[in-house]
Design an enzyme around this catalytic site. Structure first.
Site, PDB file in Angstrom:
ATOM      1  N   THR A 112      42.209  43.769  40.793  1.00  0.00           N
ATOM      2  CA  THR A 112      41.225  44.059  39.015  1.00  0.00           C
ATOM      3  C   THR A 112      40.499  46.034  39.949  1.00  0.00           C
ATOM      4  O   THR A 112      40.518  45.838  40.874  1.00  0.00           O
ATOM      5  CB  THR A 112      40.032  43.020  38.832  1.00  0.00           C
ATOM      6  OG1 THR A 112      40.825  41.993  38.063  1.00  0.00           O
ATOM      7  CG2 THR A 112      39.459  44.305  37.999  1.00  0.00           C
TER       8      THR A 112
ATOM      9  N   PHE B 278      37.809  48.229  38.997  1.00  0.00           N
ATOM     10  CA  PHE B 278      37.270  49.096  38.687  1.00  0.00           C
ATOM     11  C   PHE B 278      36.147  50.474  38.644  1.00  0.00           C
ATOM     12  O   PHE B 278      35.940  50.709  39.524  1.00  0.00           O
ATOM     13  CB  PHE B 278      35.474  47.575  38.568  1.00  0.00           C
ATOM     14  CG  PHE B 278      35.213  46.684  38.919  1.00  0.00           C
ATOM     15  CD1 PHE B 278      34.494  45.789  38.438  1.00  0.00           C
ATOM     16  CD2 PHE B 278      36.515  45.878  39.893  1.00  0.00           C
ATOM     17  CE1 PHE B 278      34.926  44.278  38.506  1.00  0.00           C
ATOM     18  CE2 PHE B 278      36.842  44.292  40.524  1.00  0.00           C
ATOM     19  CZ  PHE B 278      36.021  43.411  38.927  1.00  0.00           C
TER      20      PHE B 278
END
Length: 277
Positions: A172, A174
């Site tokens: 992921t 960010f």
């Protein structure tokens, strides 16, 4: 740097893990929604915000690209977190005991193979760490959650199965947001410039707007579109390019882009993380 950093989710969420990894010296503060985390930065309650924007398996995080341009905040860094999906159960439970697993639909979708192979019933949950907290409160060996090892640590659960995600590179991305734009830094692995824009209503406007990046040798690593204003005709684009706005080639490309745009807003200039490559 000392200070406080906001994240969306419960303690033990992957966003919490991102804060620990990227800003270990800062106090990580949970907020229930992305809007709440962004507003906390805007008000000055915290110094930075850790906002998830996309996952290598699931794709982009819904609504975030709508929130960023309106937030008044600026991207000052990016962080990549390797998302290991773990099956968490109460102390004493075994994998064979588990009948139901709860997690956010995004995370359940990243472990379809494991769920299918073990015949588990799934329950969609608002937050992975909240699912872990719920399992801890139930004290039932048949109930489990999928979450981070950090969540297991916080809520006193055992890891019944580690790294059950389908994809071996599940990651992921960010964005770290701040109130002020920082144009002074130069990264060891180069810089990324992020911006949003809307093109003029003329034939081939997007094609012409992108031409400046090609002719000036600027590499565009991301270009995404999404509708704004609830209509099918108003489209906004989000883009990442390699380089700094002070670099001559990036400056020229942005000037050419601006000519074909009705709006062009710089969201951030920040060092490129080597894990993006």
């Amino acid at each position: 740097m000392a200070g406080r950093i906001a994240f969306q989710g419960e303690p033990g969420a992957y966003s919490h893990q991102a804060c620990r990894e990227a800003r270990p010296d800062m106090e990580a503060v949970p907020y229930p929604t992305f809007e709440d985390a962004i507003e906390a930065v805007r008000r000055g309650d915290v110094d930075l915000g850790m906002i998830a924007v996309e996952n290598s398996t699931y794709g982009r995080v819904a609504d975030v690209h709508h929130l960023l341009p309106e937030s008044g905040l600026h991207i000052v860094d990016e962080a990549f977190v390797r998302v290991h999906v773990n099956l968490l159960g109460v102390p004493g439970a075994k994998l064979a005991d588990v009948k139901r697993v709860r997690a956010m639909s995004i995370l359940l979708g990243q472990a379809r193979g494991f769920i299918r192979d073990h015949g588990l019933e799934t329950l969609n949950w608002s937050d992975n760490a909240a699912a872990a907290r719920e399992v801890a409160s139930l004290r039932n060996p048949e109930e489990a959650a999928m979450a981070s090892e950090l969540a297991a640590e916080i809520y006193g659960l055992n890891v019944l199965a580690r790294h059950v995600e389908d994809e071996g590179n599940n990651t992921t991305r960010f964005l770290i947001m701040a109130r002020e734009l920082d144009l002074k830094r130069r990264g060891q692995h180069g810089m990324i410039t992020s911006f949003v824009f809307r093109v003029r209503n003329i034939p081939a406007a997007l094609y012409k707007a992108m031409g400046g990046f090609a002719t000036n040798g600027v590499n565009m690593t991301k270009l995404e579109s999404y509708m704004v204003g609830g209509t099918f005709t108003a489209t906004q684009f989000y883009a990442d390019v390699e380089g700094h706005p002070d670099d001559r080639n990036v400056k020229l490309a942005l000037e050419e882009l601006a000519y074909f745009c009705t709006e062009l807003n710089l969201l951030g200039v920040y060092p490129s993380d080597p894990r993006r490559h």
